[in-house]
Scaffold this active site. Structure first.
Site, PDB file in Angstrom:
ATOM      1  N   CYS A 113       0.817  -1.225   0.000  1.00 33.32           N
ATOM      2  CA  CYS A 113       0.000   0.000   0.000  1.00 33.32           C
ATOM      3  C   CYS A 113       0.849   1.274   0.000  1.00 33.32           C
ATOM      4  O   CYS A 113       0.346   2.355  -0.311  1.00 33.32           O
ATOM      5  CB  CYS A 113      -0.940   0.011   1.196  1.00 33.32           C
ATOM      6  SG  CYS A 113      -2.107  -1.348   1.155  1.00 33.32           S
ATOM      7  N   HIS A 250      -3.375   7.578   2.055  1.00 30.46           N
ATOM      8  CA  HIS A 250      -3.740   6.234   1.612  1.00 30.46           C
ATOM      9  C   HIS A 250      -5.152   5.955   2.105  1.00 30.46           C
ATOM     10  O   HIS A 250      -5.490   6.240   3.260  1.00 30.46           O
ATOM     11  CB  HIS A 250      -2.753   5.218   2.193  1.00 30.46           C
ATOM     12  CG  HIS A 250      -3.159   3.802   1.949  1.00 30.46           C
ATOM     13  ND1 HIS A 250      -3.605   3.356   0.721  1.00 30.46           N
ATOM     14  CD2 HIS A 250      -3.196   2.720   2.774  1.00 30.46           C
ATOM     15  CE1 HIS A 250      -3.896   2.072   0.807  1.00 30.46           C
ATOM     16  NE2 HIS A 250      -3.662   1.666   2.040  1.00 30.46           N
ATOM     17  N   ASN A 280     -10.005  -0.019  -0.397  1.00 33.35           N
ATOM     18  CA  ASN A 280      -8.541   0.073  -0.305  1.00 33.35           C
ATOM     19  C   ASN A 280      -7.929  -0.515  -1.582  1.00 33.35           C
ATOM     20  O   ASN A 280      -7.902  -1.726  -1.759  1.00 33.35           O
ATOM     21  CB  ASN A 280      -8.054  -0.677   0.933  1.00 33.35           C
ATOM     22  CG  ASN A 280      -6.550  -0.574   1.116  1.00 33.35           C
ATOM     23  OD1 ASN A 280      -5.828  -0.135   0.223  1.00 33.35           O
ATOM     24  ND2 ASN A 280      -6.083  -0.992   2.280  1.00 33.35           N
TER      25      ASN A 280
HETATM   26  O1  UT7 Z   1      -3.739  -0.742   3.591  1.00 33.55           O
HETATM   27  C1  UT7 Z   1      -2.980  -0.908   4.711  1.00 33.55           C
HETATM   28  C2  UT7 Z   1      -3.366  -1.946   5.602  1.00 33.55           C
HETATM   29  N1  UT7 Z   1      -4.701  -2.112   6.040  1.00 33.55           N
HETATM   30  C3  UT7 Z   1      -5.275  -1.342   6.963  1.00 33.55           C
HETATM   31  O2  UT7 Z   1      -4.870  -0.250   7.246  1.00 33.55           O
HETATM   32  C4  UT7 Z   1      -6.426  -1.935   7.690  1.00 33.55           C
HETATM   33  C5  UT7 Z   1      -6.303  -1.685   9.148  1.00 33.55           C
HETATM   34  N2  UT7 Z   1      -7.387  -2.243   9.946  1.00 33.55           N
HETATM   35  C6  UT7 Z   1      -8.654  -1.875   9.837  1.00 33.55           C
HETATM   36  O3  UT7 Z   1      -9.008  -1.078   9.002  1.00 33.55           O
HETATM   37  C7  UT7 Z   1      -9.652  -2.418  10.848  1.00 33.55           C
HETATM   38  O4  UT7 Z   1      -8.954  -3.079  11.863  1.00 33.55           O
HETATM   39  C8  UT7 Z   1     -10.691  -3.372  10.230  1.00 33.55           C
HETATM   40  C9  UT7 Z   1     -11.668  -2.590   9.356  1.00 33.55           C
HETATM   41  C10 UT7 Z   1      -9.998  -4.448   9.440  1.00 33.55           C
HETATM   42  C11 UT7 Z   1     -11.524  -4.035  11.328  1.00 33.55           C
HETATM   43  O5  UT7 Z   1     -12.076  -3.066  12.211  1.00 33.55           O
HETATM   44  P1  UT7 Z   1     -11.936  -3.256  13.790  1.00 33.55           P
HETATM   45  O6  UT7 Z   1     -12.722  -2.192  14.415  1.00 33.55           O
HETATM   46  O7  UT7 Z   1     -10.465  -3.327  14.106  1.00 33.55           O
HETATM   47  O8  UT7 Z   1     -12.659  -4.625  14.023  1.00 33.55           O
HETATM   48  P2  UT7 Z   1     -12.089  -5.974  14.665  1.00 33.55           P
HETATM   49  O9  UT7 Z   1     -11.086  -6.595  13.760  1.00 33.55           O
HETATM   50  O10 UT7 Z   1     -11.694  -5.678  16.057  1.00 33.55           O
HETATM   51  O11 UT7 Z   1     -13.381  -6.880  14.642  1.00 33.55           O
HETATM   52  C12 UT7 Z   1     -14.512  -6.594  15.441  1.00 33.55           C
HETATM   53  C13 UT7 Z   1     -15.527  -7.716  15.298  1.00 33.55           C
HETATM   54  C14 UT7 Z   1     -14.925  -9.114  15.446  1.00 33.55           C
HETATM   55  O12 UT7 Z   1     -15.845  -9.898  16.159  1.00 33.55           O
HETATM   56  P3  UT7 Z   1     -15.615 -10.203  17.717  1.00 33.55           P
HETATM   57  O13 UT7 Z   1     -14.257 -10.845  17.804  1.00 33.55           O
HETATM   58  O14 UT7 Z   1     -15.670  -8.855  18.381  1.00 33.55           O
HETATM   59  O15 UT7 Z   1     -16.749 -11.114  18.023  1.00 33.55           O
HETATM   60  C15 UT7 Z   1     -14.826  -9.621  14.035  1.00 33.55           C
HETATM   61  O16 UT7 Z   1     -14.909 -11.017  13.947  1.00 33.55           O
HETATM   62  O17 UT7 Z   1     -16.088  -7.670  13.966  1.00 33.55           O
HETATM   63  C16 UT7 Z   1     -16.021  -8.988  13.373  1.00 33.55           C
HETATM   64  N3  UT7 Z   1     -15.861  -8.825  11.941  1.00 33.55           N
HETATM   65  C17 UT7 Z   1     -16.899  -8.622  11.094  1.00 33.55           C
HETATM   66  N4  UT7 Z   1     -18.211  -8.541  11.317  1.00 33.55           N
HETATM   67  C18 UT7 Z   1     -19.012  -8.303  10.237  1.00 33.55           C
HETATM   68  C19 UT7 Z   1     -14.708  -8.804  11.201  1.00 33.55           C
HETATM   69  N5  UT7 Z   1     -14.989  -8.597   9.913  1.00 33.55           N
HETATM   70  C20 UT7 Z   1     -16.334  -8.493   9.811  1.00 33.55           C
HETATM   71  C21 UT7 Z   1     -17.222  -8.247   8.742  1.00 33.55           C
HETATM   72  N6  UT7 Z   1     -18.539  -8.171   9.004  1.00 33.55           N
HETATM   73  N7  UT7 Z   1     -16.798  -8.085   7.471  1.00 33.55           N
END
Ligand code: UT7
Length: 323
Positions: A113, A250, A280
């Protein structure tokens, strides 16, 4: 002092739009979750017969047209991609052929990225050293090809697209009032490999592999790394964040962009945001956002732009540009 001035931009998005509602029929997710956690509402996906080189060629042609240049006016193509057409040769050489460019040299850069920032800094150094006078810098990706479409934690975030800029050598005074790339700063930290990588490759598995990400951990590092690499650019030029007219970040996640903007105390009106419509697009995201804000007239000559990105490796970087 010789400077690289960005004289034109171009971009391309595949025709096919994939909405959050469509995704919610493919994996266990909802439009509400995707919008709340990432700010993404839709993304573009390349057609089966559309390659990274095709997306890149469209973006390059748009930039050449804006600049009023022919392909053979270009000395160098630097193409940032983590999704090349083939393991080799470089996708940049395919673009060279597609454009009908019969001279110069072309190569790819891999910094995921952050690829566009790495490519821009590399081309800037070729221009400043006199080894090139005009360079085409492209970020192009078909990330849809390396997504595990059963993994809801990643497949809702990434997408396809391409953006390009043309750099042309101009003489400046060596001050921050000069037009062009004023400073660029690149970093990597190989210890963070496991937080964002693809589980395949020619040397390891002889397969292409799929993207794997510890999203929460990447998020945790992103805002700090991005804010610090922006401060580095300001310190190198003696400017302050108040001098920034446009932050062109980004486009990974609206929450990361908002968090970085807050940390830098930037007015949200000064931030170019496309993640909602593009998702992204990795190395393509910064030049895609730049092209949008140039073409709609937001970015004006003389303004100060801060470009930044962070990605797998980890890699991260910034470039301060006077338009
Ligand atoms: O390009 C450079 C690299 N990439 C990034 O910069 C991405 C960086 N990370 C992020 O943008 C965020 O961490 C995400 C968008 C990937 C995730 O957001 P988050 O607020 O960090 O959520 P999380 O990973 O803590 O997940 C929260 C909950 C989890 O459930 P539990 O463990 O709380 O029961 C996940 O399993 O959301 C669940 N979850 C989903 N639920 C519905 C994960 N993906 C999904 C989904 N739909 N697509």
């Amino acid at each position: 002092m010789r400077r690289s001035v960005i004289t034109a931009t171009g971009s391309y998005l595949p025709e096919r739009i994939l909405t959050n509602d469509e995704l919610s029929k493919m994996v266990d997710t909802t439009d509400e979750w995707i919008v709340a956690r990432s700010g993404i509402t839709q993304r573009h996906i390349a057609a089966d017969d559309e390659l990274t080189s095709d997306l890149a060629t469209h973006a390059a042609k748009a930039a050449l047209e804006m600049a009023g240049l022919k392909p053979d006016d270009i000395d160098l193509i630097v193409l940032a991609t983590a999704t090349p057409d083939e393991t080799f040769p470089a996708t940049a050489t395919v673009v060279q052929k597609n454009l009908g460019m019969t001279r110069g040299f072309a190569f790819d850069i891999q910094a995921v990225c952050t690829g566009f920032l790495y490519a821009l800094a590399t081309a800037d150094n070729f221009v400043k050293s006199g080894q090139a006078t005009r360079a085409l810098v492209i970020g192009a990706e078909t990330f849809s090809r390396i997504l595990d479409w059963e993994d809801r934690t990643t497949c809702v975030l990434f997408a396809d697209g391409a953006g390009a800029v043309i750099l042309e050598a101009e003489d400046g005074e060596g001050t921050s009032d000069d037009r062009g790339i004023l400073t660029s700063h690149l970093h990597s930290d190989g210890e963070k490999h496991d937080l964002l990588y693809v589980d395949g490759g020619p040397s390891s598995t002889q397969t292409t592999g799929y993207l794997r990400m510890e999203g929460r951990e990447v998020f945790r590092h992103a805002v700090n790394n991005l804010a610090s690499v922006v401060h580095e650019a300001m310190e190198a030029t003696g400017l302050t964040t108040d001098d920034i007219d446009w932050l062109v970040p980004h486009q990974a996640n609206k929450r990361i962009i908002d968090g970085t903007g807050r940390k830098l105390k930037l007015d949200p009106e000064k931030v170019v945001l496309t993640v909602d419509k593009h998702g992204n697009t990795s190395a393509a995201s910064v030049p895609l956002a730049l092209d949008e804000a140039v073409r709609d007239g937001r970015i004006k000559r003389g303004q100060l732009l801060l470009l930044e990105a962070m990605g797998g490796g980890f890699t991260w970087g910034s470039a301060l540009v006077r338009w």
